[in-house]
Design a protein around this motif. Structure first.
Motif, PDB file in Angstrom:
ATOM      1  N   ILE A  46       0.840  -1.205   0.000  1.00 51.89           N
ATOM      2  CA  ILE A  46       0.000   0.000   0.000  1.00 51.89           C
ATOM      3  C   ILE A  46       0.871   1.248   0.000  1.00 51.89           C
ATOM      4  CG2 ILE A  46      -1.564   1.356   1.455  1.00 51.89           C
ATOM      5  CD1 ILE A  46      -2.942  -1.294   2.175  1.00 51.89           C
ATOM      6  N   LYS A  47       1.930   1.221   0.769  1.00 52.83           N
ATOM      7  CA  LYS A  47       2.834   2.377   0.817  1.00 52.83           C
ATOM      8  C   LYS A  47       3.447   2.642  -0.558  1.00 52.83           C
ATOM      9  CE  LYS A  47       6.884   4.209   3.236  1.00 52.83           C
ATOM     10  NZ  LYS A  47       7.909   3.934   4.283  1.00 52.83           N
ATOM     11  N   ASP A  48       3.895   1.577  -1.225  1.00 55.75           N
ATOM     12  CA  ASP A  48       4.498   1.731  -2.559  1.00 55.75           C
ATOM     13  C   ASP A  48       3.464   2.213  -3.583  1.00 55.75           C
ATOM     14  OD1 ASP A  48       6.938   0.912  -1.602  1.00 55.75           O
ATOM     15  OD2 ASP A  48       6.719  -1.167  -2.253  1.00 55.75           O
ATOM     16  N   VAL A  49       2.293   1.559  -3.574  1.00 53.39           N
ATOM     17  CA  VAL A  49       1.266   1.913  -4.557  1.00 53.39           C
ATOM     18  C   VAL A  49       0.754   3.326  -4.307  1.00 53.39           C
ATOM     19  CG1 VAL A  49      -1.045   1.337  -5.412  1.00 53.39           C
ATOM     20  CG2 VAL A  49       0.600  -0.478  -4.948  1.00 53.39           C
ATOM     21  N   ASP A  50       0.643   3.700  -3.043  1.00 61.92           N
ATOM     22  CA  ASP A  50       0.173   5.046  -2.731  1.00 61.92           C
ATOM     23  C   ASP A  50       1.201   6.086  -3.181  1.00 61.92           C
ATOM     24  OD1 ASP A  50      -1.928   6.666  -1.588  1.00 61.92           O
ATOM     25  OD2 ASP A  50      -0.519   7.204  -0.013  1.00 61.92           O
ATOM     26  N   GLY A  51       2.485   5.719  -3.112  1.00 64.11           N
ATOM     27  CA  GLY A  51       3.516   6.620  -3.626  1.00 64.11           C
ATOM     28  C   GLY A  51       3.349   6.845  -5.125  1.00 64.11           C
ATOM     29  N   THR A  52       3.053   5.755  -5.843  1.00 66.98           N
ATOM     30  CA  THR A  52       2.799   5.870  -7.287  1.00 66.98           C
ATOM     31  C   THR A  52       1.547   6.703  -7.542  1.00 66.98           C
ATOM     32  OG1 THR A  52       3.806   3.700  -7.647  1.00 66.98           O
ATOM     33  CG2 THR A  52       2.393   4.565  -9.408  1.00 66.98           C
ATOM     34  N   ARG A  53       0.522   6.490  -6.714  1.00 63.36           N
ATOM     35  CA  ARG A  53      -0.716   7.264  -6.865  1.00 63.36           C
ATOM     36  C   ARG A  53      -0.453   8.757  -6.690  1.00 63.36           C
ATOM     37  NH1 ARG A  53      -3.813  10.127  -4.026  1.00 63.36           N
ATOM     38  NH2 ARG A  53      -2.637   9.670  -2.134  1.00 63.36           N
ATOM     39  N   ILE A  54       0.351   9.102  -5.711  1.00 63.47           N
ATOM     40  CA  ILE A  54       0.668  10.515  -5.475  1.00 63.47           C
ATOM     41  C   ILE A  54       1.403  11.103  -6.671  1.00 63.47           C
ATOM     42  CG2 ILE A  54       2.062  12.065  -4.056  1.00 63.47           C
ATOM     43  CD1 ILE A  54       1.431  10.234  -1.669  1.00 63.47           C
ATOM     44  N   GLU A  55       2.336  10.345  -7.236  1.00 63.66           N
ATOM     45  CA  GLU A  55       3.079  10.816  -8.412  1.00 63.66           C
ATOM     46  C   GLU A  55       2.131  11.045  -9.589  1.00 63.66           C
ATOM     47  OE1 GLU A  55       6.101   8.000  -9.252  1.00 63.66           O
ATOM     48  OE2 GLU A  55       7.270   8.422  -7.437  1.00 63.66           O
ATOM     49  N   LEU A  56       1.251  10.085  -9.829  1.00 62.12           N
ATOM     50  CA  LEU A  56       0.313  10.216 -10.950  1.00 62.12           C
ATOM     51  C   LEU A  56      -0.692  11.332 -10.700  1.00 62.12           C
ATOM     52  CD1 LEU A  56      -0.336   6.447 -11.734  1.00 62.12           C
ATOM     53  CD2 LEU A  56       0.792   8.106 -13.225  1.00 62.12           C
ATOM     54  N   ASP A  57      -1.124  11.488  -9.468  1.00 63.08           N
ATOM     55  CA  ASP A  57      -2.059  12.559  -9.138  1.00 63.08           C
ATOM     56  C   ASP A  57      -1.412  13.923  -9.383  1.00 63.08           C
ATOM     57  OD1 ASP A  57      -4.682  13.324  -7.945  1.00 63.08           O
ATOM     58  OD2 ASP A  57      -3.413  14.247  -6.433  1.00 63.08           O
ATOM     59  N   GLY A  69      -3.822   5.878 -15.920  1.00 61.04           N
ATOM     60  CA  GLY A  69      -2.890   5.265 -14.972  1.00 61.04           C
ATOM     61  C   GLY A  69      -3.313   5.500 -13.536  1.00 61.04           C
ATOM     62  N   LEU A  70      -3.765   6.712 -13.249  1.00 61.60           N
ATOM     63  CA  LEU A  70      -4.207   7.049 -11.900  1.00 61.60           C
ATOM     64  C   LEU A  70      -5.419   6.205 -11.494  1.00 61.60           C
ATOM     65  CD1 LEU A  70      -4.036   8.786  -9.360  1.00 61.60           C
ATOM     66  CD2 LEU A  70      -5.409  10.535 -10.546  1.00 61.60           C
ATOM     67  N   ALA A  71      -6.359   6.048 -12.420  1.00 54.43           N
ATOM     68  CA  ALA A  71      -7.550   5.254 -12.121  1.00 54.43           C
ATOM     69  C   ALA A  71      -7.175   3.799 -11.842  1.00 54.43           C
ATOM     70  CB  ALA A  71      -8.542   5.333 -13.280  1.00 54.43           C
ATOM     71  N   SER A  72      -6.217   3.278 -12.637  1.00 55.07           N
ATOM     72  CA  SER A  72      -5.780   1.897 -12.445  1.00 55.07           C
ATOM     73  C   SER A  72      -5.099   1.718 -11.092  1.00 55.07           C
ATOM     74  CB  SER A  72      -4.832   1.489 -13.571  1.00 55.07           C
ATOM     75  OG  SER A  72      -4.320   0.194 -13.353  1.00 55.07           O
ATOM     76  N   VAL A  73      -4.200   2.654 -10.767  1.00 57.79           N
ATOM     77  CA  VAL A  73      -3.478   2.577  -9.500  1.00 57.79           C
ATOM     78  C   VAL A  73      -4.432   2.749  -8.328  1.00 57.79           C
ATOM     79  CG1 VAL A  73      -1.779   3.761  -8.051  1.00 57.79           C
ATOM     80  CG2 VAL A  73      -1.256   3.271 -10.432  1.00 57.79           C
ATOM     81  N   GLN A  74      -5.408   3.648  -8.485  1.00 61.15           N
ATOM     82  CA  GLN A  74      -6.391   3.846  -7.422  1.00 61.15           C
ATOM     83  C   GLN A  74      -7.204   2.575  -7.193  1.00 61.15           C
ATOM     84  OE1 GLN A  74      -6.832   6.824  -5.444  1.00 61.15           O
ATOM     85  NE2 GLN A  74      -7.827   5.177  -4.285  1.00 61.15           N
ATOM     86  N   GLY A  75      -7.511   1.873  -8.290  1.00 59.75           N
ATOM     87  CA  GLY A  75      -8.226   0.603  -8.160  1.00 59.75           C
ATOM     88  C   GLY A  75      -7.397  -0.432  -7.413  1.00 59.75           C
ATOM     89  N   ASP A  76      -6.099  -0.501  -7.768  1.00 54.63           N
ATOM     90  CA  ASP A  76      -5.200  -1.424  -7.067  1.00 54.63           C
ATOM     91  C   ASP A  76      -5.121  -1.065  -5.585  1.00 54.63           C
ATOM     92  OD1 ASP A  76      -4.699  -2.671  -9.469  1.00 54.63           O
ATOM     93  OD2 ASP A  76      -2.805  -1.617  -9.835  1.00 54.63           O
ATOM     94  N   LEU A  77      -5.030   0.217  -5.309  1.00 54.99           N
ATOM     95  CA  LEU A  77      -4.924   0.686  -3.930  1.00 54.99           C
ATOM     96  C   LEU A  77      -6.183   0.335  -3.137  1.00 54.99           C
ATOM     97  CD1 LEU A  77      -3.090   2.232  -1.969  1.00 54.99           C
ATOM     98  CD2 LEU A  77      -4.185   4.343  -2.723  1.00 54.99           C
ATOM     99  N   ASP A  78      -7.337   0.537  -3.754  1.00 58.34           N
ATOM    100  CA  ASP A  78      -8.596   0.209  -3.085  1.00 58.34           C
ATOM    101  C   ASP A  78      -8.681  -1.286  -2.781  1.00 58.34           C
ATOM    102  OD1 ASP A  78      -9.316   2.856  -3.217  1.00 58.34           O
ATOM    103  OD2 ASP A  78     -10.586   2.628  -4.980  1.00 58.34           O
ATOM    104  N   SER A  79      -8.214  -2.105  -3.735  1.00 53.71           N
ATOM    105  CA  SER A  79      -8.250  -3.561  -3.532  1.00 53.71           C
ATOM    106  C   SER A  79      -7.326  -3.974  -2.388  1.00 53.71           C
ATOM    107  CB  SER A  79      -7.840  -4.286  -4.820  1.00 53.71           C
ATOM    108  OG  SER A  79      -8.758  -4.037  -5.863  1.00 53.71           O
ATOM    109  N   LEU A  80      -6.140  -3.389  -2.370  1.00 56.01           N
ATOM    110  CA  LEU A  80      -5.184  -3.699  -1.301  1.00 56.01           C
ATOM    111  C   LEU A  80      -5.724  -3.279   0.064  1.00 56.01           C
ATOM    112  CD1 LEU A  80      -1.836  -2.639  -3.031  1.00 56.01           C
ATOM    113  CD2 LEU A  80      -2.511  -4.972  -2.405  1.00 56.01           C
ATOM    114  N   LYS A  81      -6.340  -2.108   0.110  1.00 57.89           N
ATOM    115  CA  LYS A  81      -6.895  -1.633   1.386  1.00 57.89           C
ATOM    116  C   LYS A  81      -8.057  -2.515   1.837  1.00 57.89           C
ATOM    117  CE  LYS A  81      -5.532   3.242   1.123  1.00 57.89           C
ATOM    118  NZ  LYS A  81      -6.003   4.654   1.040  1.00 57.89           N
ATOM    119  N   ALA A  82      -8.844  -2.977   0.884  1.00 58.10           N
ATOM    120  CA  ALA A  82      -9.959  -3.862   1.234  1.00 58.10           C
ATOM    121  C   ALA A  82      -9.429  -5.186   1.791  1.00 58.10           C
ATOM    122  CB  ALA A  82     -10.837  -4.122   0.009  1.00 58.10           C
ATOM    123  N   GLU A  83      -8.399  -5.723   1.159  1.00 60.30           N
ATOM    124  CA  GLU A  83      -7.809  -6.970   1.660  1.00 60.30           C
ATOM    125  C   GLU A  83      -7.166  -6.751   3.023  1.00 60.30           C
ATOM    126  OE1 GLU A  83      -4.535 -10.451   0.597  1.00 60.30           O
ATOM    127  OE2 GLU A  83      -4.930  -8.857  -0.862  1.00 60.30           O
TER     128      GLU A  83
END
Length: 257
Positions: free
Chosen positions: A55-66, A142-156
């Motif tokens: 989550i930390k890594d993916v959120d870092g990517t999300r911040i970059e894309l955002d 890319g942001l939408a895809s990463v956000q989806g991955d992030l949401d899935s990880l947080k749900a798990e």
């Protein structure tokens, strides 16, 4: 015989029933240790740690894309404004040209050259605008895809945390029951014997072991004949130690003495 005494030279005595209770106490302590080990090694714990890192890594990517989306959105607005500004100027010049208000040939030629230049400028700006729009679209995708991955990880992660908490609740209840049983057993054992037992348990992992078939069940070694004869000669209320592993040695009907 001193090396077989509980205090190595200091004779500790306890009723055989109290000594036998040490084995029950040891069994309960083993259960408590197993429960603590289970609590510390729940599979959910490792997965939670893994998910938190992901989550930390993916959120870092999300911040970059955002950030990219924000920058490109501003760039697109700027490009739109520039194109609109040049188009407005072209429209104004076309209206002047078509109105017939410009009579001077030089002014007319200059106005026509400016219109040509404006057309080239509009074409260039539109190309730049299109490039920015494409980059923005890619960044948004890319942001939408990463956000989806992030949401899935947080749900798990939430599921794993819930499963961990449920497992811990069960283990803690079992530990509480075992701890209560331990207290009940310990109530029947003299304080000095409990103190010695706890000290040895801290040193060796187990504080007491049964003697069965002339073998210490703590170190799994068979005692030699001389030690066995000394044990057989010791009074029943003498608290003895294994000559091999130093644990309290509890005599049983199957000791083989």
């Amino acid at each position: 015989m001193d090396r077989l005494r509980a205090g190595y030279g200091v004779r500790v005595k306890a009723d055989p029933t109290a000594q036998a209770a040490l084995l029950e106490l040891q069994s309960t302590d083993a259960i408590l240790s197993q429960l603590q080990h289970r609590r510390n090694t729940l599979p959910e714990l490792a997965r939670i740690t893994e998910l938190e890192a992901q989550i930390k890594d993916v959120d870092g990517t999300r911040i970059e894309l955002d950030t990219q989306v924000s920058d490109l959105s501003r760039a697109q607005k700027k490009a739109d404004a520039e194109v609109e500004q040049v188009r407005t100027r072209r429209t104004r010049d076309e209206e002047r040209l078509n109105s017939g208000a410009v009579k001077n040939p030089k002014d007319l030629e200059s106005l026509q050259r400016e219109l040509v230049a404006l057309e080239r400028r509009i074409s260039t700006l539109e190309d730049e605008e299109l490039e920015v729009m494409e980059k923005l679209e890619d960044a948004q995708t890319g942001l939408a895809s990463v956000q989806g991955d992030l949401d899935s990880l947080k749900a798990e992660l939430a599921e794993q945390v819930s499963a961990r908490d449920a497992a811990i609740e069960v283990i803690d209840q079992q530990a509480s029951d075992a701890q209560a049983e331990r207290g009940s057993i310990a109530d029947g054992i003299p304080a000095d014997l409990i103190t010695l037992y706890d000290k040895l348990r801290g040193q060796y992992g187990t504080g007491a072991a049964a003697l069965r078939a002339r073998r210490c069940e703590g170190c799994r070694l068979e005692l030699n004949g001389a030690d066995l004869r000394e044990l057989a000669a010791a009074p029943e209320d003498d608290v003895l130690r294994c000559p091999e592993c130093s644990r309290i040695l509890v005599r049983t009907p199957e000791s083989g003495l």
